[in-house]
Design an enzyme around this catalytic site. Structure first.
Site, PDB file in Angstrom:
ATOM      1  N   ARG A  58      -7.729  60.193  -6.624  1.00  0.00           N
ATOM      2  CA  ARG A  58      -6.686  59.592  -5.783  1.00  0.00           C
ATOM      3  C   ARG A  58      -5.750  60.626  -5.198  1.00  0.00           C
ATOM      4  O   ARG A  58      -5.118  60.389  -4.174  1.00  0.00           O
ATOM      5  CB  ARG A  58      -5.849  58.611  -6.634  1.00  0.00           C
ATOM      6  CG  ARG A  58      -6.577  57.371  -7.018  1.00  0.00           C
ATOM      7  CD  ARG A  58      -5.903  56.679  -8.175  1.00  0.00           C
ATOM      8  NE  ARG A  58      -6.092  57.445  -9.399  1.00  0.00           N
ATOM      9  CZ  ARG A  58      -5.853  56.994 -10.622  1.00  0.00           C
ATOM     10  NH1 ARG A  58      -5.360  55.794 -10.790  1.00  0.00           N
ATOM     11  NH2 ARG A  58      -6.087  57.740 -11.675  1.00  0.00           N
TER      12      ARG A  58
ATOM     13  N   LYS B 175      -5.110  57.045 -25.131  1.00  0.00           N
ATOM     14  CA  LYS B 175      -4.533  55.854 -24.504  1.00  0.00           C
ATOM     15  C   LYS B 175      -4.616  54.657 -25.440  1.00  0.00           C
ATOM     16  O   LYS B 175      -5.677  54.387 -26.007  1.00  0.00           O
ATOM     17  CB  LYS B 175      -5.283  55.523 -23.206  1.00  0.00           C
ATOM     18  CG  LYS B 175      -5.065  56.535 -22.081  1.00  0.00           C
ATOM     19  CD  LYS B 175      -5.690  56.033 -20.793  1.00  0.00           C
ATOM     20  CE  LYS B 175      -5.542  57.035 -19.655  1.00  0.00           C
ATOM     21  NZ  LYS B 175      -6.231  56.614 -18.428  1.00  0.00           N
TER      22      LYS B 175
ATOM     23  N   SER C 189      -4.361  51.616 -13.454  1.00  0.00           N
ATOM     24  CA  SER C 189      -4.237  50.545 -14.452  1.00  0.00           C
ATOM     25  C   SER C 189      -2.834  50.558 -15.057  1.00  0.00           C
ATOM     26  O   SER C 189      -2.247  49.508 -15.309  1.00  0.00           O
ATOM     27  CB  SER C 189      -5.286  50.728 -15.553  1.00  0.00           C
ATOM     28  OG  SER C 189      -6.582  50.646 -15.005  1.00  0.00           O
TER      29      SER C 189
ATOM     30  N   HIS D 181     -10.848  50.793  -8.679  1.00  0.00           N
ATOM     31  CA  HIS D 181     -12.109  50.993  -9.415  1.00  0.00           C
ATOM     32  C   HIS D 181     -13.262  50.303  -8.668  1.00  0.00           C
ATOM     33  O   HIS D 181     -14.335  50.871  -8.491  1.00  0.00           O
ATOM     34  CB  HIS D 181     -12.051  50.352 -10.811  1.00  0.00           C
ATOM     35  CG  HIS D 181     -11.125  51.004 -11.789  1.00  0.00           C
ATOM     36  ND1 HIS D 181     -10.181  50.294 -12.492  1.00  0.00           N
ATOM     37  CD2 HIS D 181     -11.021  52.289 -12.222  1.00  0.00           C
ATOM     38  CE1 HIS D 181      -9.534  51.104 -13.316  1.00  0.00           C
ATOM     39  NE2 HIS D 181     -10.013  52.327 -13.174  1.00  0.00           N
TER      40      HIS D 181
HETATM   41  P1  ADP Z   1      -9.673  57.233 -17.538  1.00  0.00           P
HETATM   42  O1  ADP Z   1      -8.826  56.904 -18.728  1.00  0.00           O
HETATM   43  O2  ADP Z   1     -11.017  57.779 -17.904  1.00  0.00           O
HETATM   44  O3  ADP Z   1      -8.981  58.054 -16.473  1.00  0.00           O
HETATM   45  P2  ADP Z   1      -9.395  54.999 -15.687  1.00  0.00           P
HETATM   46  O4  ADP Z   1      -9.853  53.590 -15.862  1.00  0.00           O
HETATM   47  O5  ADP Z   1      -7.925  55.225 -15.548  1.00  0.00           O
HETATM   48  O6  ADP Z   1      -9.995  55.781 -16.914  1.00  0.00           O
HETATM   49  O7  ADP Z   1     -10.123  55.633 -14.439  1.00  0.00           O
HETATM   50  C1  ADP Z   1     -11.532  55.683 -14.367  1.00  0.00           C
HETATM   51  C2  ADP Z   1     -11.931  56.426 -13.098  1.00  0.00           C
HETATM   52  O8  ADP Z   1     -11.535  55.641 -11.965  1.00  0.00           O
HETATM   53  C3  ADP Z   1     -11.225  57.791 -12.926  1.00  0.00           C
HETATM   54  O9  ADP Z   1     -12.123  58.689 -12.304  1.00  0.00           O
HETATM   55  C4  ADP Z   1     -10.092  57.479 -11.996  1.00  0.00           C
HETATM   56  O10 ADP Z   1      -9.695  58.620 -11.254  1.00  0.00           O
HETATM   57  C5  ADP Z   1     -10.751  56.430 -11.104  1.00  0.00           C
HETATM   58  N1  ADP Z   1      -9.761  55.574 -10.471  1.00  0.00           N
HETATM   59  C6  ADP Z   1      -8.780  54.856 -11.063  1.00  0.00           C
HETATM   60  N2  ADP Z   1      -8.041  54.204 -10.146  1.00  0.00           N
HETATM   61  C7  ADP Z   1      -8.581  54.512  -8.941  1.00  0.00           C
HETATM   62  C8  ADP Z   1      -8.244  54.183  -7.594  1.00  0.00           C
HETATM   63  N3  ADP Z   1      -7.195  53.409  -7.301  1.00  0.00           N
HETATM   64  N4  ADP Z   1      -9.012  54.690  -6.602  1.00  0.00           N
HETATM   65  C9  ADP Z   1     -10.059  55.504  -6.911  1.00  0.00           C
HETATM   66  N5  ADP Z   1     -10.403  55.875  -8.146  1.00  0.00           N
HETATM   67  C10 ADP Z   1      -9.685  55.392  -9.156  1.00  0.00           C
END
Ligand code: ADP
Length: 160
Positions: free
Chosen positions: A90, A41, A128, A17
């Site tokens: 990703r 979630k 996460s 992130h």
């Molecule tokens: P959501 O529940 O909205 O998917 P996340 O916190 O899982 O929330 O992800 C928020 C954003 O960050 C999403 O666009 C996700 O693809 C991106 N993201 C999460 N992990 C990574 C990573 N390791 N590298 C790049 N982008 C990421």
């Protein structure tokens, strides 16, 4: 002069992130990282805990702010005067999911663009949920999340 919102669950914030946030801060006038509750979630950290993690790790970026809300993503973008929804990709699996979300958001609000940034290769496997799973079994996550988040995770799992 484009404002972007970066919506997500951030449960918890990872280096994946943060890499997207850092790169976006160089691309946009303002980036608002926003925790929007994903009803599918169940979260580990409270909104206040997640906000504190984002605040602590983004304070060196002058044009990055953070917030939490419960509305639709496009409604939040409009409220903030943002014209871009930023998301990270990703993998092909992420791409398919992001395409559906972007199409739904474009249907709801055609004036708002979704911009996708590809994950830095070194962080592409980090999510996460993988961090939470690793923590559950005592794996070393110190190179995958910021130090402040590692401490918060250790505390959380000690008290679970
Ligand atoms: P959501 O529940 O909205 O998917 P996340 O916190 O899982 O929330 O992800 C928020 C954003 O960050 C999403 O666009 C996700 O693809 C991106 N993201 C999460 N992990 C990574 C990573 N390791 N590298 C790049 N982008 C990421």
């Amino acid at each position: 002069m484009t404002k972007a919102i970066f919506p997500g669950s951030f449960d918890p914030l990872t280096l994946g992130h943060l890499d997207i946030i850092q790169r976006a801060s160089a691309l946009f006038e303002e980036v608002c990282v926003v925790i929007l509750e994903n009803s599918e979630k169940k979260s580990l950290f409270s909104i206040a805990e997640r906000l504190a993690m984002i605040q602590e790790n983004c304070k060196s970026y002058a044009n990055v702010t953070c917030a939490a809300d419960t509305c639709l993503t496009v409604a939040y973008a409009k409220k903030r005067g943002a014209t871009v929804i930023l998301r990270g990709v990703r993998s092909v699996k992420d791409y398919e999911y992001e395409l559906d979300i972007a199409s739904a958001n474009a249907y709801l609000e055609p004036s708002i663009e979704t911009v996708l940034l590809f994950s830095n290769g070194a962080y592409a496997f980090i999510s996460s949920s993988i961090i939470r799973e690793m923590m559950k079994y005592g794996a070393d996550i110190s190179k995958l999340v910021p130090e402040h988040v590692k401490v918060a995770l250790e505390e959380k799992y000690r008290n679970l």
